[in-house]
Design a protein around this motif. Structure first.
Motif, PDB file in Angstrom:
ATOM      1  N   CYS A  97       0.888  -1.161   0.017  1.00 40.67           N
ATOM      2  CA  CYS A  97      -0.071  -0.038   0.075  1.00 40.67           C
ATOM      3  C   CYS A  97       0.870   1.153  -0.010  1.00 40.67           C
ATOM      4  N   ASP A  99       1.008   5.805  -1.236  1.00 41.37           N
ATOM      5  CA  ASP A  99       0.488   7.103  -1.724  1.00 41.37           C
ATOM      6  C   ASP A  99       1.326   7.515  -2.913  1.00 41.37           C
ATOM      7  N   ARG A 104      -4.384   7.248  -3.133  1.00 45.68           N
ATOM      8  CA  ARG A 104      -3.821   6.022  -2.345  1.00 45.68           C
ATOM      9  C   ARG A 104      -4.176   4.698  -3.147  1.00 45.68           C
ATOM     10  N   ASN A 133     -10.736   8.172  -1.540  1.00 46.94           N
ATOM     11  CA  ASN A 133     -10.707   8.460  -0.055  1.00 46.94           C
ATOM     12  C   ASN A 133     -11.789   7.996   0.798  1.00 46.94           C
ATOM     13  N   ARG A 134     -12.959   7.790   0.141  1.00 44.31           N
ATOM     14  CA  ARG A 134     -14.156   7.287   0.795  1.00 44.31           C
ATOM     15  C   ARG A 134     -14.240   5.900   0.989  1.00 44.31           C
ATOM     16  N   PRO A 136     -13.035   2.299   2.375  1.00 36.85           N
ATOM     17  CA  PRO A 136     -12.516   1.969   3.551  1.00 36.85           C
ATOM     18  C   PRO A 136     -10.932   1.398   3.525  1.00 36.85           C
ATOM     19  N   ARG A 137     -10.632   1.112   2.227  1.00 31.05           N
ATOM     20  CA  ARG A 137      -9.079   0.697   2.040  1.00 31.05           C
ATOM     21  C   ARG A 137      -8.185   1.711   2.085  1.00 31.05           C
ATOM     22  N   ALA A 138      -8.738   2.831   1.773  1.00 35.10           N
ATOM     23  CA  ALA A 138      -7.972   3.992   1.957  1.00 35.10           C
ATOM     24  C   ALA A 138      -7.267   4.376   3.237  1.00 35.10           C
ATOM     25  N   LYS A 139      -7.908   3.888   4.231  1.00 31.62           N
ATOM     26  CA  LYS A 139      -7.409   3.943   5.492  1.00 31.62           C
ATOM     27  C   LYS A 139      -6.328   2.680   5.979  1.00 31.62           C
ATOM     28  N   TRP A 140      -6.069   1.984   4.946  1.00 27.98           N
ATOM     29  CA  TRP A 140      -5.017   0.868   5.394  1.00 27.98           C
ATOM     30  C   TRP A 140      -3.653   1.419   5.358  1.00 27.98           C
ATOM     31  N   SER A 141      -2.970   1.531   6.430  1.00 28.49           N
ATOM     32  CA  SER A 141      -1.732   2.200   6.510  1.00 28.49           C
ATOM     33  C   SER A 141      -0.540   1.228   6.414  1.00 28.49           C
ATOM     34  N   SER A 145      -2.886  -5.122   6.224  1.00 30.64           N
ATOM     35  CA  SER A 145      -4.053  -4.903   6.215  1.00 30.64           C
ATOM     36  C   SER A 145      -4.721  -5.574   5.094  1.00 30.64           C
TER      37      SER A 145
END
Length: 162
Positions: A97, A99, A104, A133-134, A136-141, A145
């Motif tokens: 993952c 950016d 992302r 960005n909306r 949920p996978r965009a939050k995987w840092s 994950s």
């Protein structure tokens, strides 16, 4: 290597051969077992193999400027070895993952040793998906994950990309 954009599954070998979209990535891998030993030692676990890619890739955005060089802002990966219950072979998979200036992304792929490569060389195939960005996978840092989101059971129908 080369990369090819596709929304219809994996591109063909000819698509890759003809692609002008080249990239050059480097990675330092932190692992208990070197990647070159995966095929020789199926018991070697790579669940802790991880690292970050650095490098660049060419992209033509069809803006009249032709191919331009771009860099990922971040590109972290993890490698895990999956051994199917009904097979003797192991299947190292990579999840990533990161950016870019385009947004992302999450990636999943495989690590193989093609028959025509040297013993210590591996081929990596990653499918990259940009996520809104909306999503949920965009939050995987963490790449772990991405791995946690897939079913690694031996059923061919259960292996779905994130």
């Amino acid at each position: 290597g080369t990369w090819v954009a596709s929304s219809e599954g994996l591109p063909s070998d000819d698509d890759f051969k003809d692609s002008l979209n080249v990239f050059k990535l480097h990675a330092d891998i932190s692992a208990d077992c070197p990647l070159s030993k995966v095929r020789a030692h199926p018991a070697c676990k790579l669940s802790q193999a991880k690292g970050s890619f650095t490098g660049s890739y060419l992209l033509d955005q069809h803006d009249g400027l032709g191919l331009q060089t771009f860099h990922d802002k971040s590109h972290h990966f993890v490698i895990e070895t999956i051994q199917d219950d009904n097979e003797d072979d192991v299947s190292p998979i990579m999840a990533a993952c990161g950016d870019t200036e385009f947004g992302r992304f999450v990636s999943i792929g495989r690590v193989v040793q093609p028959p025509d490569c040297e013993r210590n060389q591996r081929e990596l195939t990653l499918a990259r998906r940009y996520v809104d960005n909306r999503d949920p996978r965009a939050k995987w840092s963490k790449p772990s994950s991405v791995l946690e989101s897939i079913d690694t059971s031996s059923s061919p129908d259960s292996r779905q990309a994130p």
